[in-house]
Design an enzyme around this catalytic site. Structure first.
Site, PDB file in Angstrom:
ATOM      1  N   ASP A 166      13.146  -9.264   1.769  1.00 47.44           N
ATOM      2  CA  ASP A 166      12.350  -8.623   0.707  1.00 47.44           C
ATOM      3  C   ASP A 166      12.504  -7.114   0.677  1.00 47.44           C
ATOM      4  OD1 ASP A 166      10.592  -8.808  -1.519  1.00 47.44           O
ATOM      5  OD2 ASP A 166       9.073  -7.865  -0.271  1.00 47.44           O
ATOM      6  N   HIS A 193      13.827 -12.257  -2.681  1.00 49.71           N
ATOM      7  CA  HIS A 193      13.599 -11.163  -3.622  1.00 49.71           C
ATOM      8  C   HIS A 193      14.872 -11.100  -4.461  1.00 49.71           C
ATOM      9  CE1 HIS A 193      12.678  -6.722  -4.548  1.00 49.71           C
ATOM     10  NE2 HIS A 193      13.919  -6.901  -4.969  1.00 49.71           N
ATOM     11  N   ASP A 320       2.161  -9.251  -3.301  1.00 50.52           N
ATOM     12  CA  ASP A 320       3.152  -8.198  -3.040  1.00 50.52           C
ATOM     13  C   ASP A 320       2.438  -6.858  -2.787  1.00 50.52           C
ATOM     14  OD1 ASP A 320       5.541  -6.969  -2.563  1.00 50.52           O
ATOM     15  OD2 ASP A 320       6.291  -7.077  -4.613  1.00 50.52           O
TER      16      ASP A 320
HETATM   17 ZN   LIG Z   1      10.338  -7.852  -3.272  1.00 43.68          ZN
HETATM   18 ZN   LIG Z   2       7.510  -7.295  -1.492  1.00 42.59          ZN
END
Ligand SMILES: [Zn+2]
Ligand SMILES: [Zn+2]
Length: 440
Positions: A166, A193, A320
């Site tokens: 990520d 991601h 997130d």
């Molecule tokens: Zn991300």
């Molecule tokens: Zn993230």
């Protein structure tokens, strides 16, 4: 108030108990004992509590509230080790508790990254006294440099529940393929991601009419969708379990919907900001708190994300949560870092943007925040069954409240929702039978 000073609660009485995992939606009382759900007693009438509220040390009056399993967030950035000025495992977990979360997964892009057994252990050690359960996600490649795979087996053995790069995609399809072949041995998902680095290049917002008008370099929807398509193909090819992080475009939702129909083992998440905010809001304020990756998209995309949450294409809501220092966000839009905090505003946005307008009912919305994410990373919690750990969130689904930056438990303040009126307020969070947040 220090949660350690808070009282213990043995009965949560008279609330609407919703447990998506058990298909339960009824009024009743939840009895807690020794950190577990002892039993649940349902009642035909919701008018009276079962017991008089003599000593409020023991009985929580939940009338008018929803009693749900503690929320599970698959996507949180805790910044420790490395940027403890922005967030620590302790402060992030405390913010999570304030948002109704009892389990969070922390992403590996710390400094150093979580890319070996030792760092996984460090995170778990730091989290031992934290206000919620913290599950580390290990990096896919060493140092997140995209070249050499980490010792995935060692990290899983130490407690990592997934692997992810990520912050970016693994650019090499070959490296991503080997990661997927590897995780099949451990049945942990690869959390992806999705961002093609060559197309995203130096884009700072969604590519479209707004970016053109503002003269800002854009990130096209295709930058995300190409990687979603690639990773779906690799999941189909390898048989690995793939979880797509922060789905932000209509096209990505379409790809996941089709892949599920084809039997690919793919799941997806949406972040509250992607179903609440639009790229054109940047033109009004140039608020750097609106700078996220993937970027805020168009109304068409936002509607597609809502529809994908409603029809089961997307499996969960993940914040997130990405804390950043004020001095870094307080900068020109093109140089400010990506990300916004999200743990403490998630429920209020679900209420305001999804449930109150009628897109989702609470049982469905809560499934996206409890049962589904817990199943994806295969962690305890996410349900309210008898004998299970007492991870419980009580919230008032109709209470409106104004987001006040001064009241965040997070160490950072980078939220574009400050000043917004949200709908749905966390009243009480219990993790393992301990009160971790109490709305004062
Ligand atoms: Zn991300
Ligand atoms: Zn993230």
């Amino acid at each position: 108030m220090n949660p350690k000073e808070l009282r213990t609660i043995s009965i949560i009485a008279g609330g609407r108990i919703i447990d998506p995992a058990g298909g339960l939606d009824a009024t009743g009382d939840v009895y807690l004992k020794n950190g577990r759900v002892e039993r649940i007693e349902l009642r035909k009438r919701s008018l009276l509590p079962p017991v008089r509220l003599e000593s409020d040390a023991e009985i929580w009056d939940a009338r008018g509230c929803i009693v749900a399993p503690g929320f599970v967030d698959l996507h949180v950035h805790l910044r420790e080790p490395g940027r403890e000025d922005e967030e620590t495992i302790q402060t992030g977990a405390r913010a999570a508790a304030a948002g109704g979360f009892t389990s969070i997964c922390c992403m590996p892009n710390t400094d150093p990254p979580i890319d070996d057994q030792e760092t996984v252990r460090f995170v778990l050690d730091q989290a031992r006294e934290a206000a919620c359960r913290v599950y580390p996600v290990g990096a896919i490649t060493q140092g997140q440099k995209g070249e050499f795979l980490t010792e995935i087996g060692d990290m899983v053995a130490a407690g990592a529940v997934a692997i992810s790069e990520d912050g970016k995609s693994v650019a090499s399809a070959e490296v991503q393929r080997r990661a997927m072949e590897y995780v099949r041995m451990f049945d942990v998902p690869v959390i992806s991601h999705c961002e093609d680095p060559t197309l995203a290049a130096n884009g700072i917002m969604n590519e479209g009419t707004v970016s053109t008008r503002l003269g800002m370099p854009g990130v096209p929807a295709a930058a995300e969708e190409i990687m979603v398509a690639r990773d779906i193909q690799l999941a189909a090819f390898t048989g690995a379990r793939l979880h797509i992080a922060h789905v932000s475009t209509a096209g990505s939702a379409r790809l996941i919907r089709r892949a599920k129909r084809d039997g690919v083992r793919v799941t997806g998440e949406a972040a509250p900001h992607h179903f609440s905010l639009l790229d054109r809001m940047i033109a009004d304020s140039f608020d750097t708190n609106l700078k996220v990756n993937p970027p805020l998209r168009t109304e068409k995309d936002r509607r597609a994300i809502v529809a994908a949450l409603a029809d089961g294409t997307l499996d969960c809501i993940a914040t997130d949560h990405a804390p950043h220092a004020i001095e870094e966000k307080d900068n020109e839009f093109d140089v400010a870092p990506n990300g916004m905090i999200g743990l403490e505003t998630a429920l209020g946005l679900v209420g305001k943007m999804l449930v109150h307008p009628g897109y989702l009912e609470w049982p469905q919305a809560l499934g996206l925040m409890t049962r589904n994410p817990a199943q994806i990373v295969n962690v305890p919690g996410g349900c309210l069954a008898e004998g299970e750990p007492a991870d419980i969130t009580v919230f008032n689904p109709d209470q409106e409240w104004v987001v006040d930056a001064g009241r965040f438990f997070s160490r950072s303040r980078n939220s574009p929702f400050v000043g917004w009126t949200l709908v749905g307020r966390i009243k009480l969070t219990i993790c393992g039978g301990k009160v971790t947040h109490l709305d004062m």
